[in-house]
Enzyme design. Structure first.
Site, mmCIF file in Angstrom:
data_model
loop_
_atom_site.group_PDB
_atom_site.id
_atom_site.type_symbol
_atom_site.label_atom_id
_atom_site.label_comp_id
_atom_site.label_asym_id
_atom_site.label_seq_id
_atom_site.Cartn_x
_atom_site.Cartn_y
_atom_site.Cartn_z
ATOM 1 N N VAL B 84 0.833 -1.209 0.000
ATOM 2 C CA VAL B 84 0.000 0.000 0.000
ATOM 3 C C VAL B 84 0.867 1.259 0.000
ATOM 4 O O VAL B 84 1.999 1.238 0.476
ATOM 5 C CB VAL B 84 -0.966 0.022 1.216
ATOM 6 C CG1 VAL B 84 -1.994 -1.088 1.102
ATOM 7 C CG2 VAL B 84 -0.200 -0.071 2.529
ATOM 8 N N ILE B 126 3.680 -2.166 5.557
ATOM 9 C CA ILE B 126 4.192 -1.981 4.194
ATOM 10 C C ILE B 126 3.384 -2.784 3.183
ATOM 11 O O ILE B 126 3.223 -2.382 2.042
ATOM 12 C CB ILE B 126 5.683 -2.414 4.127
ATOM 13 C CG1 ILE B 126 6.547 -1.404 4.887
ATOM 14 C CG2 ILE B 126 6.157 -2.541 2.688
ATOM 15 C CD1 ILE B 126 8.021 -1.733 4.902
ATOM 16 N N GLU B 127 2.849 -3.907 3.595
ATOM 17 C CA GLU B 127 2.190 -4.785 2.636
ATOM 18 C C GLU B 127 0.717 -4.418 2.421
ATOM 19 O O GLU B 127 0.371 -3.705 1.498
ATOM 20 C CB GLU B 127 2.383 -6.252 3.052
ATOM 21 C CG GLU B 127 3.888 -6.611 3.068
ATOM 22 C CD GLU B 127 4.176 -8.055 3.447
ATOM 23 O OE1 GLU B 127 3.437 -8.956 3.063
ATOM 24 O OE2 GLU B 127 5.183 -8.276 4.162
ATOM 25 N N MET B 128 -0.171 -4.845 3.305
ATOM 26 C CA MET B 128 -1.585 -4.554 3.093
ATOM 27 C C MET B 128 -2.109 -3.458 4.033
ATOM 28 O O MET B 128 -3.224 -2.975 3.861
ATOM 29 C CB MET B 128 -2.387 -5.846 3.190
ATOM 30 C CG MET B 128 -1.964 -6.855 2.092
ATOM 31 S SD MET B 128 -2.599 -8.534 2.332
ATOM 32 C CE MET B 128 -4.240 -8.380 1.632
#
Lengths: 343, 343
Positions: B84, B126-128
Site C-alpha cells: 500500500v 508496508i504490505e496490506m
C-alpha cells in the site's frame, strides 16, 4: 361521442405502447464491433492476457484488472483509484462491464472508442506510469512468450504495436457484458422478472424525468454512433445543497480535456447498469449509497425533492439493472525475464 | 574373485538404486492438511474469494493475489514487492505454488504454517496496511455478502474471525500445487519426460553438492514436520565476489525475526520448483537469471566455480521442475458498501 372517446383512448394506449417499446430497451446480447477490429477468439484471448498483466505498468503492479476488477463490479470500489507509487487519481473508476456499448469512453468522453481508451492509462503518470506508449510496446516485446499470441491474433511480422495491444484489449472488453438482467428479461416479456416495487420504480424513474438523460439500453443517453457521446451539464442546479456537500463542482469535467469553456461541467452521461456493484457513486466517488445518489441527482438535475417512497422504488428499479457478471477464467501469462522490472 | 567383483558391483548398483529412489522424490498429488483445518470445498471457495480480495488491505488495492499472482508464477516478478501507498518491501515475494508442502513459511521461516503466514501481510504496514488483525475482521464483517460463505465453511455463529479467514486462505492455497512436472513424471518412471541434458543436469546437481540443502520433493531441504523448517546459512562463503555484487549480506535473514545472533544470515532453504516463472532470484531479487543464480549458489555455498556446461545442464534440469500452473476461475466477490473504503 362515446365511440370517439373509446377510439381516442385506444389510440392513446397504442401510442403509449409504442412509446414504451422504444423507451425501454434491452441490452443486445452481443456488443457492436468496429469494422477495423472484428472480435476474434485469438484477439480476445490475447486481450484478456494483456488486461490482467501488471507488467503493462512501470512498477509491474498495476493492470487494467487492478482498477477494473472483474471479480467484483468491473471497478475498484474506491472513491478514486490508486495507481503506481500510491498516487491517487481524480475520478471514480467506471465499470468496464458494458463499456462496449457506450458511445464514448472516460467520464469526460475524451476517448471515442474502447481502443482509444485502452491507450490512456498505461502512459498516464498517475495510473500505470509508463513513460510513453513506445515503452509499453517495448515492455511487451521483452516478454518473449507474448509473440505467438500476437501472431495468432494479428498475423506474422511487426504485430506487437500499441494499436494491436489496444485492439486486443478492446476485443476482450467487448465480451464483458451483462445482457441478462431482471430488467432485460422483463423488457423481453418475462413479466415476473421484476417485483411490483421495481415496476413502480421504473414508472417513477420515467415520470420524474430521469430519462431525459438516462435512456436507451445503457441508460446512458440515446443510442449514438461510437465516438459521439451524450454529454450533459452536471450539476445543473448549482444551488442544490448537495453540490457543496459532495464537492460536485470541483472537477470541471469535459473542460479539463478540451479546454473549451462550453465544456465546463459537462460529463458523459454514465450508465446505470450494475450500480449494485459499483458504489461509491459520482465522478468523484463522494456519494456512498444508491439512495443518496438518487436524491442527489433529483436535486441537482431535476430540481426535485423525491419522497422516500419514490427514492426506494427507484433504487429497487435500478437494482434490476444489475446482472450476473460473466464468469472469467484467469489467463496464463508468459514468464517474466528477471531484468524486466528493475528496482 | 571374479564372482566376488560381480556381486560387489551388483550390491553397489542396488545401493545406488535405493539411494536414488530416496533421493529423487516426486511431489505428492495432494498437499498435506493439518488436523484442525481439513480442506473442504466450501473452505476452498471462501479462501479463494479472500485470496483475490483487495478489500483486505487498507486502501482496497492490495490482495494476496497482487504479490502472489496466479496468472503467472504465484509471485509478482519484481525484485521486492510493493504494498500500500507504493511502499517497497525488503524481500522477493516467494511463489505461493506448492507453499503447502513447505515445513515453514516466509524466507526466514517465521511462520510455521500457511495459516500463520496468512495472518502476516494484512496487518503489515508496508504490505496490506491494515491497522491490526481486528481491522481485517471488521472489514470483512462490513461486506454482508461474505457471511453466507463463512457459514457454509465454518457453520453458524461467530465465524467471521481472523483464524477462520486464515484457515480458508490456507485451505485454498493447498490446492495451488504443481505435481505434474517433467521431473515428477520422470521420477515416476516416464523416462522420456526429461531430455538427455536434463538428466545430465540432474546428476551434476547431485554431484556438485546442491542436494546438501535442496533435497526432498520440494528441493527445500529434507521432509520435515510442519513448523520445523530447514535453515541454512547464506552466504556461507562470505569471500565470494557475488556476495558484494548482489548485496547478499545486507539482510540478516532469520535474525531479523528472532533477534538471536545464531540466526544471522540463516534462511529457510527455498524450493526450486517453478523457477521458470519466478525470476528474479534470491531473497532480495538481485539475481536476474537462472544461470547466474546457479553460479552464485555454487560459489557462495559450495565454494565452486562450475563450467558453463555444468551451469547449462543444471539450468536445464531446474527447468524440468516447472509445471503447468493449475487453471483458476476468478471468484465472484460480494458487492462493496460505498463507505467501506473512505478516501
Amino acid at each position: 361521442m362515446k365511440l370517439k372517446a373509446v377510439l381516442a383512448a385506444a389510440c392513446f394506449a397504442a401510442a403509449i405502447a409504442v412509446a414504451d417499446e422504444a423507451l425501454w430497451q434491452a441490452l443486445p446480447e452481443v456488443a457492436p464491433e468496429p469494422a477495423d477490429n472484428p472480435t476474434t477468439p485469438a484477439k480476445v484471448e490475447l486481450g484478456k492476457m494483456l488486461y490482467f498483466d501488471p507488467r503493462l505498468s512501470s512498477t509491474g503492479t498495476v493492470s487494467c484488472f487492478s482498477c477494473h476488477n472483474l471479480a467484483e463490479g468491473g471497478d475498484d470500489h474506491r472513491p478514486t483509484s490508486i495507481g503506481v507509487h500510491g498516487q491517487k487519481g481524480g475520478r471514480n473508476a467506471p465499470t468496464v462491464f458494458n463499456a462496449a456499448f457506450l458511445s464514448a469512453q472516460f467520464w469526460d468522453g475524451r476517448a471515442p472508442t474502447l481502443e482509444e481508451q485502452a491507450k490512456g492509462p498505461p502512459a498516464n503518470a498517475i495510473e500505470m506510469g509508463m513513460a510513453n506508449l513506445d515503452a509499453v510496446v517495448d515492455r511487451i516485446e521483452r516478454i518473449p512468450g507474448y509473440r505467438p499470441y500476437f501472431e495468432a491474433a494479428f498475423g506474422k511480422g511487426d504485430v506487437i504495436t500499441i494499436d494491436n495491444i489496444a485492439r486486443a484489449i478492446a476485443a476482450y472488453e467487448r465480451t464483458l457484458i451483462t445482457p441478462d438482467t431482471p430488467y432485460d428479461r422483463y423488457v423481453k416479456g418475462e413479466k415476473s422478472a421484476l417485483t411490483k416495487q421495481q415496476v413502480r420504480g421504473m414508472n417513477t424513474f420515467r415520470e420524474v424525468g430521469c430519462m431525459t438523460c438516462h435512456q436507451g439500453p445503457m441508460f446512458a443517453g440515446p443510442e449514438l454512433p461510437m465516438g459521439t457521446g451524450f454529454f450533459m451539464k452536471f450539476p445543473l442546479q448549482t444551488e442544490s445543497p448537495y453540490v457543496e456537500k459532495y464537492g460536485l463542482m470541483e472537477d470541471k469535467g469535459r473542460f479539463e480535456a478540451t479546454g473549451n469553456p462550453a465544456d465546463a461541467h459537462m460529463w458523459r452521461v454514465p450508465t446505470l447498469r450494475n450500480l449494485v456493484y459499483t458504489a461509491p457513486y459520482m465522478h468523484n466517488g463522494s456519494v456512498k449509497t444508491l439512495d443518496e445518489a438518487v436524491r442527489v441527482m433529483a436535486s441537482t438535475q431535476l430540481d426535485k425533492t423525491l419522497t422516500e417512497k419514490q427514492v426506494a422504488d427507484i433504487v429497487a428499479f435500478l437494482e434490476s439493472l444489475s446482472g450476473e457478471l460473466p464468469a472469467q477464467t484467469l489467463p496464463k501469462l508468459p514468464p517474466t525475464p528477471g531484468d524486466l522490472l528493475d528496482p
